[in-house]
Design a protein around this motif. Sequence first.
Motif, PDB file in Angstrom:
ATOM      1  N   VAL A  54       0.771   3.526  -1.089  1.00 41.44           N
ATOM      2  CA  VAL A  54       1.089   2.630  -2.197  1.00 41.44           C
ATOM      3  C   VAL A  54       0.385   3.146  -3.442  1.00 41.44           C
ATOM      4  CG1 VAL A  54       0.979   0.249  -3.031  1.00 41.44           C
ATOM      5  CG2 VAL A  54       1.207   0.691  -0.577  1.00 41.44           C
ATOM      6  N   VAL A  55       1.154   3.402  -4.492  1.00 41.98           N
ATOM      7  CA  VAL A  55       0.590   3.902  -5.743  1.00 41.98           C
ATOM      8  C   VAL A  55       1.001   2.959  -6.873  1.00 41.98           C
ATOM      9  CG1 VAL A  55       0.535   5.829  -7.379  1.00 41.98           C
ATOM     10  CG2 VAL A  55       0.717   6.280  -4.922  1.00 41.98           C
ATOM     11  N   GLU A  56       0.014   2.427  -7.587  1.00 40.02           N
ATOM     12  CA  GLU A  56       0.286   1.573  -8.744  1.00 40.02           C
ATOM     13  C   GLU A  56       0.342   2.455  -9.972  1.00 40.02           C
ATOM     14  OE1 GLU A  56      -1.737  -2.224  -9.025  1.00 40.02           O
ATOM     15  OE2 GLU A  56      -2.395  -1.974  -6.951  1.00 40.02           O
ATOM     16  N   ARG A  57       1.523   2.484 -10.610  1.00 40.03           N
ATOM     17  CA  ARG A  57       1.759   3.330 -11.782  1.00 40.03           C
ATOM     18  C   ARG A  57       1.984   2.435 -12.998  1.00 40.03           C
ATOM     19  NH1 ARG A  57       5.015   8.312 -10.591  1.00 40.03           N
ATOM     20  NH2 ARG A  57       6.107   7.589 -12.425  1.00 40.03           N
ATOM     21  N   PRO A  58       1.869   2.997 -14.191  1.00 39.32           N
ATOM     22  CA  PRO A  58       2.117   2.185 -15.383  1.00 39.32           C
ATOM     23  C   PRO A  58       3.516   1.563 -15.406  1.00 39.32           C
ATOM     24  CG  PRO A  58       1.066   4.245 -15.998  1.00 39.32           C
ATOM     25  CD  PRO A  58       1.399   4.341 -14.539  1.00 39.32           C
ATOM     26  N   ASP A  59       4.490   2.240 -14.796  1.00 35.37           N
ATOM     27  CA  ASP A  59       5.859   1.734 -14.800  1.00 35.37           C
ATOM     28  C   ASP A  59       6.220   0.936 -13.544  1.00 35.37           C
ATOM     29  OD1 ASP A  59       5.748   3.990 -13.196  1.00 35.37           O
ATOM     30  OD2 ASP A  59       7.698   4.739 -13.790  1.00 35.37           O
ATOM     31  N   GLY A  60       5.242   0.629 -12.698  1.00 32.04           N
ATOM     32  CA  GLY A  60       5.491  -0.169 -11.500  1.00 32.04           C
ATOM     33  C   GLY A  60       4.815   0.401 -10.271  1.00 32.04           C
ATOM     34  N   VAL A  61       5.023  -0.243  -9.160  1.00 34.65           N
ATOM     35  CA  VAL A  61       4.421   0.172  -7.892  1.00 34.65           C
ATOM     36  C   VAL A  61       5.399   1.069  -7.150  1.00 34.65           C
ATOM     37  CG1 VAL A  61       3.517  -0.633  -5.684  1.00 34.65           C
ATOM     38  CG2 VAL A  61       3.070  -1.940  -7.749  1.00 34.65           C
ATOM     39  N   GLN A  62       4.870   2.169  -6.625  1.00 32.46           N
ATOM     40  CA  GLN A  62       5.682   3.106  -5.841  1.00 32.46           C
ATOM     41  C   GLN A  62       5.172   3.084  -4.404  1.00 32.46           C
ATOM     42  OE1 GLN A  62       5.820   6.964  -7.599  1.00 32.46           O
ATOM     43  NE2 GLN A  62       6.908   7.870  -5.908  1.00 32.46           N
ATOM     44  N   VAL A  63       6.098   2.928  -3.458  1.00 36.18           N
ATOM     45  CA  VAL A  63       5.727   2.821  -2.045  1.00 36.18           C
ATOM     46  C   VAL A  63       6.504   3.835  -1.229  1.00 36.18           C
ATOM     47  CG1 VAL A  63       5.695   1.321  -0.013  1.00 36.18           C
ATOM     48  CG2 VAL A  63       5.269   0.354  -2.276  1.00 36.18           C
ATOM     49  N   SER A  64       5.790   4.559  -0.383  1.00 33.90           N
ATOM     50  CA  SER A  64       6.415   5.392   0.633  1.00 33.90           C
ATOM     51  C   SER A  64       6.053   4.759   1.974  1.00 33.90           C
ATOM     52  CB  SER A  64       5.897   6.825   0.579  1.00 33.90           C
ATOM     53  OG  SER A  64       6.341   7.544   1.715  1.00 33.90           O
ATOM     54  N   ALA A  65       7.058   4.368   2.744  1.00 27.60           N
ATOM     55  CA  ALA A  65       6.815   3.716   4.031  1.00 27.60           C
ATOM     56  C   ALA A  65       7.419   4.529   5.169  1.00 27.60           C
ATOM     57  CB  ALA A  65       7.381   2.304   4.006  1.00 27.60           C
ATOM     58  N   ARG A  66       7.313   5.837   5.077  1.00 21.27           N
ATOM     59  CA  ARG A  66       7.922   6.723   6.084  1.00 21.27           C
ATOM     60  C   ARG A  66       7.359   6.535   7.485  1.00 21.27           C
ATOM     61  NH1 ARG A  66       8.632  12.644   3.748  1.00 21.27           N
ATOM     62  NH2 ARG A  66      10.868  12.344   3.685  1.00 21.27           N
ATOM     63  N   GLY A  67       6.141   6.051   7.585  1.00 16.32           N
ATOM     64  CA  GLY A  67       5.527   5.883   8.892  1.00 16.32           C
ATOM     65  C   GLY A  67       5.880   4.566   9.576  1.00 16.32           C
ATOM     66  N   LEU A  68       6.682   3.739   8.906  1.00 11.09           N
ATOM     67  CA  LEU A  68       7.114   2.478   9.502  1.00 11.09           C
ATOM     68  C   LEU A  68       8.566   2.605   9.957  1.00 11.09           C
ATOM     69  CD1 LEU A  68       5.617  -0.094   7.014  1.00 11.09           C
ATOM     70  CD2 LEU A  68       5.092   0.065   9.440  1.00 11.09           C
ATOM     71  N   ALA A  69       8.801   2.360  11.228  1.00  7.04           N
ATOM     72  CA  ALA A  69      10.176   2.371  11.740  1.00  7.04           C
ATOM     73  C   ALA A  69      10.933   1.187  11.155  1.00  7.04           C
ATOM     74  CB  ALA A  69      10.174   2.314  13.258  1.00  7.04           C
ATOM     75  N   TRP A  70      10.233   0.035  10.994  1.00  7.38           N
ATOM     76  CA  TRP A  70      10.834  -1.139  10.367  1.00  7.38           C
ATOM     77  C   TRP A  70       9.746  -2.113   9.960  1.00  7.38           C
ATOM     78  CZ3 TRP A  70       9.246  -5.179  13.268  1.00  7.38           C
ATOM     79  CH2 TRP A  70       9.131  -5.024  14.643  1.00  7.38           C
ATOM     80  N   VAL A  71      10.127  -3.028   9.076  1.00  3.57           N
ATOM     81  CA  VAL A  71       9.248  -4.129   8.636  1.00  3.57           C
ATOM     82  C   VAL A  71      10.067  -5.402   8.681  1.00  3.57           C
ATOM     83  CG1 VAL A  71       7.900  -5.109   6.754  1.00  3.57           C
ATOM     84  CG2 VAL A  71       7.918  -2.644   7.088  1.00  3.57           C
ATOM     85  N   ARG A  72       9.471  -6.459   9.213  1.00  8.59           N
ATOM     86  CA  ARG A  72      10.157  -7.755   9.294  1.00  8.59           C
ATOM     87  C   ARG A  72       9.252  -8.820   8.686  1.00  8.59           C
ATOM     88  NH1 ARG A  72      11.727  -8.013  14.697  1.00  8.59           N
ATOM     89  NH2 ARG A  72       9.588  -8.415  15.239  1.00  8.59           N
ATOM     90  N   GLY A  73       9.815  -9.639   7.796  1.00  6.76           N
ATOM     91  CA  GLY A  73       9.046 -10.688   7.110  1.00  6.76           C
ATOM     92  C   GLY A  73       8.974 -11.952   7.896  1.00  6.76           C
TER      93      GLY A  73
END
Length: 80
Positions: free
Chosen positions: A61-80
């Motif tokens: 997770v990288v917080e940038r001036p133009d927003g948050v950038q997320v790479s979730a390649r290590g997650l097969a899935w996410v459920r809320g």
Amino acid sequence: MLDGNVLAGSLAEVWALDVTVATGRCAGCADVAVLARAVVFDHPMGQVVRCRGCGGVLMVVVERPDGVQVSARGLAWVRG
């Protein structure tokens, strides 16, 4: 070293769910757990989220001036 609860603020901008109670599956070891159990390494450049089971990288997770950038390649899935 912190736990996955520190992701609540950062990822709220990206996902409209409470990531501390969201469940994810590690693409490496297939462990299924709430993201709050993940191990998070916090750095001024961003956060590296690792599986508590195998240590594999779940997300970056990288917080940038133009927003948050997320790479979730290590997650097969996410459920809320």
